[in-house]
Scaffold this active site. Structure first.
Site, PDB file in Angstrom:
ATOM      1  N   CYS A  61      38.899 -16.054 -73.116  1.00 19.75           N
ATOM      2  CA  CYS A  61      38.533 -15.871 -74.525  1.00 19.75           C
ATOM      3  C   CYS A  61      37.166 -15.248 -74.823  1.00 19.75           C
ATOM      4  O   CYS A  61      37.075 -14.198 -75.444  1.00 19.75           O
ATOM      5  CB  CYS A  61      38.567 -17.217 -75.241  1.00 19.75           C
ATOM      6  SG  CYS A  61      40.047 -18.193 -74.968  1.00 19.75           S
TER       7      CYS A  61
ATOM      8  N   ASP B 110      45.197 -15.686 -80.224  1.00 18.44           N
ATOM      9  CA  ASP B 110      44.538 -16.319 -79.077  1.00 18.44           C
ATOM     10  C   ASP B 110      45.587 -16.749 -78.041  1.00 18.44           C
ATOM     11  O   ASP B 110      46.514 -17.498 -78.383  1.00 18.44           O
ATOM     12  CB  ASP B 110      43.764 -17.543 -79.591  1.00 18.44           C
ATOM     13  CG  ASP B 110      42.734 -18.038 -78.604  1.00 18.44           C
ATOM     14  OD1 ASP B 110      42.770 -17.620 -77.438  1.00 18.44           O
ATOM     15  OD2 ASP B 110      41.876 -18.856 -79.012  1.00 18.44           O
ATOM     16  N   ASP B 111      45.440 -16.265 -76.836  1.00 11.40           N
ATOM     17  CA  ASP B 111      46.345 -16.654 -75.738  1.00 11.40           C
ATOM     18  C   ASP B 111      47.805 -16.265 -76.008  1.00 11.40           C
ATOM     19  O   ASP B 111      48.727 -16.939 -75.552  1.00 11.40           O
ATOM     20  CB  ASP B 111      46.290 -18.174 -75.470  1.00 11.40           C
ATOM     21  CG  ASP B 111      45.001 -18.611 -74.797  1.00 11.40           C
ATOM     22  OD1 ASP B 111      44.069 -17.795 -74.687  1.00 11.40           O
ATOM     23  OD2 ASP B 111      44.931 -19.786 -74.374  1.00 11.40           O
TER      24      ASP B 111
ATOM     25  N   LYS C  60      37.994 -18.248 -85.169  1.00 10.24           N
ATOM     26  CA  LYS C  60      37.313 -18.775 -83.967  1.00 10.24           C
ATOM     27  C   LYS C  60      36.225 -17.817 -83.493  1.00 10.24           C
ATOM     28  O   LYS C  60      36.510 -16.661 -83.198  1.00 10.24           O
ATOM     29  CB  LYS C  60      38.369 -18.990 -82.881  1.00 10.24           C
ATOM     30  CG  LYS C  60      37.843 -19.056 -81.452  1.00 10.24           C
ATOM     31  CD  LYS C  60      38.951 -19.370 -80.481  1.00 10.24           C
ATOM     32  CE  LYS C  60      38.581 -18.954 -79.060  1.00 10.24           C
ATOM     33  NZ  LYS C  60      39.613 -19.325 -78.078  1.00 10.24           N
TER      34      LYS C  60
ATOM     35  N   ASN D 210      43.741 -12.390 -74.691  1.00  9.91           N
ATOM     36  CA  ASN D 210      44.077 -12.421 -73.253  1.00  9.91           C
ATOM     37  C   ASN D 210      45.556 -12.763 -73.143  1.00  9.91           C
ATOM     38  O   ASN D 210      46.211 -13.071 -74.140  1.00  9.91           O
ATOM     39  CB  ASN D 210      43.208 -13.432 -72.477  1.00  9.91           C
ATOM     40  CG  ASN D 210      43.143 -14.818 -73.100  1.00  9.91           C
ATOM     41  OD1 ASN D 210      42.114 -15.215 -73.658  1.00  9.91           O
ATOM     42  ND2 ASN D 210      44.241 -15.551 -73.039  1.00  9.91           N
TER      43      ASN D 210
ATOM     44  N   HIS E 251      33.317 -18.464 -80.816  1.00 10.97           N
ATOM     45  CA  HIS E 251      33.237 -18.516 -79.351  1.00 10.97           C
ATOM     46  C   HIS E 251      32.240 -17.524 -78.777  1.00 10.97           C
ATOM     47  O   HIS E 251      32.384 -17.064 -77.645  1.00 10.97           O
ATOM     48  CB  HIS E 251      34.628 -18.302 -78.728  1.00 10.97           C
ATOM     49  CG  HIS E 251      34.825 -19.101 -77.471  1.00 10.97           C
ATOM     50  ND1 HIS E 251      35.793 -18.823 -76.530  1.00 10.97           N
ATOM     51  CD2 HIS E 251      34.157 -20.186 -76.991  1.00 10.97           C
ATOM     52  CE1 HIS E 251      35.716 -19.684 -75.543  1.00 10.97           C
ATOM     53  NE2 HIS E 251      34.734 -20.527 -75.794  1.00 10.97           N
TER      54      HIS E 251
END
Ligand code: CA
Length: 439
Positions: free
Chosen positions: A75, A35-36, A132, A274, A134
């Site tokens: 996300c 993530d990120d 996660k 991302n 989302h």
């Protein structure tokens, strides 16, 4: 089979391993999502200060796609694209929601869309998700109702890593129920992923493991205390622990595959959802321009690694543009599953391309729309609009950092790409919910 075997022969890949694995049983599918995590962060991507040996091992044992993209610079929409194999704007999933308490009631992957695990269940797989989500908070949007036999994780867009603060609106859940978790969250996800693999080693399994690492909050693992003393910046030092925890968790997953004898029959993907939000977390997108939230390369081009022993070459880099939408059709092809004719997937099966059997580009164009921002890539040309200003044109073959706008010099290219973008854009839906204020 003969054609694949032939192409493997040309590539010099061992056919023995291939024939043994494929004929014995369907391959397992493991999709790892950081993530990120910025493009330039891992060792295999040129990162220098934080070792990532386990993530790098996927590149070493498989293919590193240097032009690997996601379908959104934030996300939730990226995940909607990944889990459907479709541009998420086709079904209005264009923006993140707010946090659970403030999200619009209809937020979630639309129930009309068919999720990744459902295809694999139909192909005879047991399906598990750890991490996660989302993609919706309401009961009918949650992983157990969207094709996952087993679920451990949380529903929101972020979560603390340390168990020192209750999160009643966004608890850690096992299947449908909130549970108490005492471990550092990335370690807990590694433990649960390993347990899932061990439990299902004798049947074909699909494991979707979207970490929240290295998304904020910046919370290092207590067990890394004293490490990374040579990194002077405090935020960067804490971030180094978070990335190391993700790398170690990837190591746990790969080791478990090895120990259970399933590694040689498993297709593994590793991507980020991302680009890195460098200011917030320090995660770097070098040598690209821009950050999470932007359609410059730094927001949408990500580490993109694929390992499939005996089927894909080891240590190869692949330069043609690919996108996370391709993961579902690739997995489905490996699994022998089918896509109903009425469902239009935007992703393609990458195996023939990564094997070198098909020399063409998998995609003629790739496209992005994120509110007022949009972009299109065709070959090495990229046309991009960030707001009210006129679109900018970049030649990525000579200007990876998107520094020289060629729009005024190449009006015919601008016109062509604008036309292609407009044709795609005309197929999209209106966003089902609006962008939250802070995004
Ligand atoms: Ca993200």
């Amino acid at each position: 089979m003969r054609m694949i075997a032939l192409s493997l022969c040309i590539l010099g890949v061992g056919i023995g391993a291939f024939a043994q694995g494929a004929e014995q049983k369907k391959p397992n599918i493991v999709v790892l999502v950081a993530d990120d995590l910025g493009y330039g962060e891992c060792g295999c991507q040129g990162g220098k200060d934080i070792p990532t040996p386990h993530i790098d091992s996927i590149a070493k044992n498989g293919v590193r796609c240097t032009n690997g993209y996601v379908s959104c610079p934030v996300c939730s929409p990226t995940r909607a694209g990944l889990i459907t194999g479709r541009y998420q704007q086709r079904f209005g999933h264009e923006f993140n929601p707010g946090p659970p308490q403030q999200a619009e009631k209809n937020f979630g992957l639309p129930l009309t869309e068919k999720p990744f695990p459902t295809y694999l269940k139909e192909a005879g797989y047991v399906t598990g998700m750890v991490g996660k989500w989302h993609l919706g908070y309401r009961d009918d949007y949650q992983p157990p109702r969207r094709g996952f036999d087993e679920f451990f994780g949380f529903l929101g867009g972020a979560h603390p890593y340390l168990p020192n603060r209750p999160t009643p609106a966004n608890p850690i859940m096992r299947d449908g129920k909130a549970v108490e978790e005492k471990a550092y969250l990335t370690d807990a996800f590694a433990r649960e992923a390993a347990a899932f693999i061990t439990k299902h080693q004798k049947e074909p399994f699909f494991l979707y493991l979207p970490f929240n690492g290295v998304h904020a909050p910046i919370q290092p693992a207590p067990r890394h205390a004293g490490l990374f003393g040579d990194i002077k910046d405090e935020k960067r030092r804490k971030f180094a622990s978070m990335l190391t925890a993700v790398d170690e968790a990837v190591g746990v997953v790969l080791d478990t595959l090895k120990k259970t004898g399933t590694l040689n029959n498993t297709l593994v993907f590793f991507i980020s959802d991302n680009g890195g939000p460098t200011k917030q977390t320090t995660s770097r997108n070098d040598p690209l321009r821009g950050f999470k939230g932007q359609v410059f390369e730094g927001g949408i081009r990500v580490p993109f690694l694929v390992q499939y022993p005996g089927h894909l070459p080891a240590g190869k880099t692949y330069e043609q543009p690919v996108i996370a939408l391709d993961i579902l059709p690739t997995a489905l092809a490996a699994a022998g599953g089918k896509v109903p004719e009425k469902i239009k997937l935007d992703g393609v099966n990458l195996l023939p391309y990564l094997q070198g059997e098909n020399k063409k580009a998998p995609h003629e164009i790739l496209t992005w729309r994120f509110g007022q921002q949009w972009a299109i890539r065709k070959g090495n040309w990229k046309l991009l609009k960030t707001g009210k200003m006129a679109p900018m044109l970049f030649d990525l073959s000579t200007d990876l950092g998107e520094s020289k706008d060629l729009a005024a010099d190449k009006p015919e290219i601008v016109k062509e790409l604008q036309k292609d973008y407009d044709a795609w854009n005309s197929q999209l839906s209106k966003p089902l919910w609006q962008r939250p204020r802070q995004q």
